[in-house]
Design an enzyme around this catalytic site. Structure first.
Site, PDB file in Angstrom:
ATOM      1  N   LYS A  79       0.860  -1.186   0.000  1.00 47.80           N
ATOM      2  CA  LYS A  79       0.000   0.000   0.000  1.00 47.80           C
ATOM      3  C   LYS A  79       0.895   1.234   0.000  1.00 47.80           C
ATOM      4  O   LYS A  79       2.058   1.179   0.427  1.00 47.80           O
ATOM      5  CB  LYS A  79      -0.910   0.018   1.227  1.00 47.80           C
ATOM      6  CG  LYS A  79      -2.215   0.750   1.010  1.00 47.80           C
ATOM      7  CD  LYS A  79      -3.181  -0.042   0.132  1.00 47.80           C
ATOM      8  CE  LYS A  79      -4.519   0.682  -0.013  1.00 47.80           C
ATOM      9  NZ  LYS A  79      -5.511  -0.133  -0.720  1.00 47.80           N
ATOM     10  N   ASP A  98      -6.799   4.521  -4.783  1.00 45.85           N
ATOM     11  CA  ASP A  98      -7.487   4.347  -3.499  1.00 45.85           C
ATOM     12  C   ASP A  98      -8.182   5.677  -3.231  1.00 45.85           C
ATOM     13  O   ASP A  98      -8.407   6.460  -4.173  1.00 45.85           O
ATOM     14  CB  ASP A  98      -6.491   3.966  -2.388  1.00 45.85           C
ATOM     15  CG  ASP A  98      -7.167   3.436  -1.129  1.00 45.85           C
ATOM     16  OD1 ASP A  98      -7.583   2.274  -1.131  1.00 45.85           O
ATOM     17  OD2 ASP A  98      -7.299   4.195  -0.149  1.00 45.85           O
TER      18      ASP A  98
END
Length: 449
Positions: free
Chosen positions: A129, A169
């Site tokens: 991430k 995201d």
């Protein structure tokens, strides 16, 4: 079992001390470890060779400065992150988040969750991430472009289609992915289409990727309801958020016969008992980039807007938290249960607090955890990688069909694992163990690395 639990608790204590002050990461690790006593009792080798310790330590953590110039000529400085957590199953895969709340703890929690989420898809992808504390809201296209170019100037050294494949995201959509892809191409002098997913269709993107997380969550919950002989048809639903995940959750819920009566953003929530006008929400959020309160002004009629407050006070049959982590508290969960909720599907990453999860489980509510229910986005990103590798482009229908198959398979795998470990219907336990076993087996096969 007590000895096993003591061993797991000891490792957890070490992880918490080693990563002091990282509350979100602590929460994510604890939530997984609470499921591991049963699996380690059956397979004690999983507690050997430092496997659990290695699982909680990212393979690589990258933090960097992101300087950029705003429209007034002022130099701004943000912080960028990429946490490459685990590559046992394949190249690192996970999104990039641009939001003022982004810090190392949040990126690590998201990366840790991504490891198990990606494992549940059954596809060959590891977990990572990234992101920045940059806020794209209210910034011009030129400012967003300059920030993305600066961000990619550093990040490009650490990614590649066989190394690490970021996606979008919160705060990172098609615009931001396009700017970052362009800068990567410029810096590397390569059209490496598989280096980023969530791209535009014209330059290697996958149809249905934008819709995938919301659609996937809805497919999972529909499958979960079916185990009780039920469905979305005729159900009243609330969906927190109004970004891509929330919008396409609402779209798929409506296609299954459900009625969405409320959605939100960080300022408040709107209630429309006649059913949310999804076309209007798309216009406000995706075209005008305005706040959800504009819905009431533009729609008129009996709908109303509540500033701040909790969207979970709105009575519903199915709740779909699709905004951000820890948005649904224990108090919210009790309000939902009191008002008759029968199912909850997490479209966001860890949107329910541990207390909220306990409330739902103790009340016998069907509960779909985010690491399983919102895996549709990364699954479709992996399908985009397949198309890029074969220089192919699939139809929307073919991609959505594959997405539905994957989400049904994830549901069934979680349900079967919960059954195998003696807690039928516990999707949290099933998801944690199913994801863990797949990663652990790959790590053991590859030795201590």
């Amino acid at each position: 079992m007590s000895v096993i639990n003591e061993r797991i608790e000891h490792i957890l204590t070490e992880v918490l001390c080693r990563n002091a002050g990282e509350a979100e990461f602590h929460q994510a690790v604890r939530e997984v470890f609470e499921s591991l006593g049963r699996v380690v009792a059956k397979r004690p080798e999983y507690a050997e060779d430092g496997l659990l310790e290695r699982l909680c330590e990212p393979e690589r953590q990258i933090i960097f400065r992101v300087p950029w110039v705003d429209d007034s000529g002022q130099t701004r400085v943000n912080r960028g992150f990429r946490v490459q957590f685990n590559s046992a199953l394949g190249p690192y895969k996970g999104g990039i988040r641009f939001h003022p709340s982004v810090n190392l703890s949040i990126v690590k929690f998201l990366g840790f969750e991504q490891v198990f989420k990606n494992a549940l898809t059954g596809l060959p992808i590891g977990g990572a991430k990234g992101g920045s504390d940059f806020d794209p809201h209210g910034r011009s296209d030129g400012e967003v472009m300059r920030f993305c170019q600066s961000f990619m100037t550093e990040l490009h050294r650490h990614i590649g289609d066989k190394t690490d494949v970021p996606a979008g995201d919160i705060g990172v959509g098609g615009r931001e992915i396009g700017y970052m892809f362009g800068q990567y191409k410029r810096l590397t002098d390569r059209f490496e289409s598989g280096v980023l997913t969530g791209k535009g269709i014209l330059y290697g993107g996958s149809r249905a990727r934008t819709e995938a997380t919301g659609y996937g969550n809805t497919y999972f919950v529909q499958r979960m309801l079916a185990t009780q002989g039920d469905s979305f048809d005729g159900k009243t639903c609330t969906v927190s958020g109004s970004g891509n995940v929330a919008i396409y959750t609402m779209e798929k819920v409506q296609s299954f016969g459900g009625k969405v009566v409320a959605c939100s953003d960080s300022g408040g929530y709107v209630v429309d008992e006649n059913g949310i006008d999804l076309g209007l929400v798309k216009e406000i959020k995706l075209v005008r980039r305005q706040r959800i309160r504009e819905y009431v002004r533009l729609k008129g009629g009996e709908c109303h807007y509540v500033e701040s407050g909790s969207i979970w006070d709105v009575p519903c049959d199915v709740a779909m938290p699709s905004a951000t982590q820890n948005e649904l508290t224990g108090g919210d969960a009790r309000a939902l249960v009191k008002n008759g909720v029968i199912a909850v599907g997490e479209g966001a990453n860890m949107p329910s607090t541990p207390e909220a999860v306990r409330v739902f489980q103790q009340a016998g509510i069907l509960f779909a955890p985010g690491k399983a229910a919102n895996a549709g986005g990364v699954a479709t990103s992996a399908l985009e990688m397949q198309q890029n590798a074969s220089r192919d482009s699939w139809t929307f229908e073919r991609t959505e069909e594959r997405l539905a198959e994957i989400m049904h398979r994830i549901h069934d795998r979680c349900a079967a694992m919960a059954e195998d470990y003696g807690v039928p219907g516990d999707y949290v336990l099933g998801a944690n163990i199913a994801g863990f076993v797949r990663v652990a087996e790959a790590m053991r096969a590859q030795g201590v690395i």
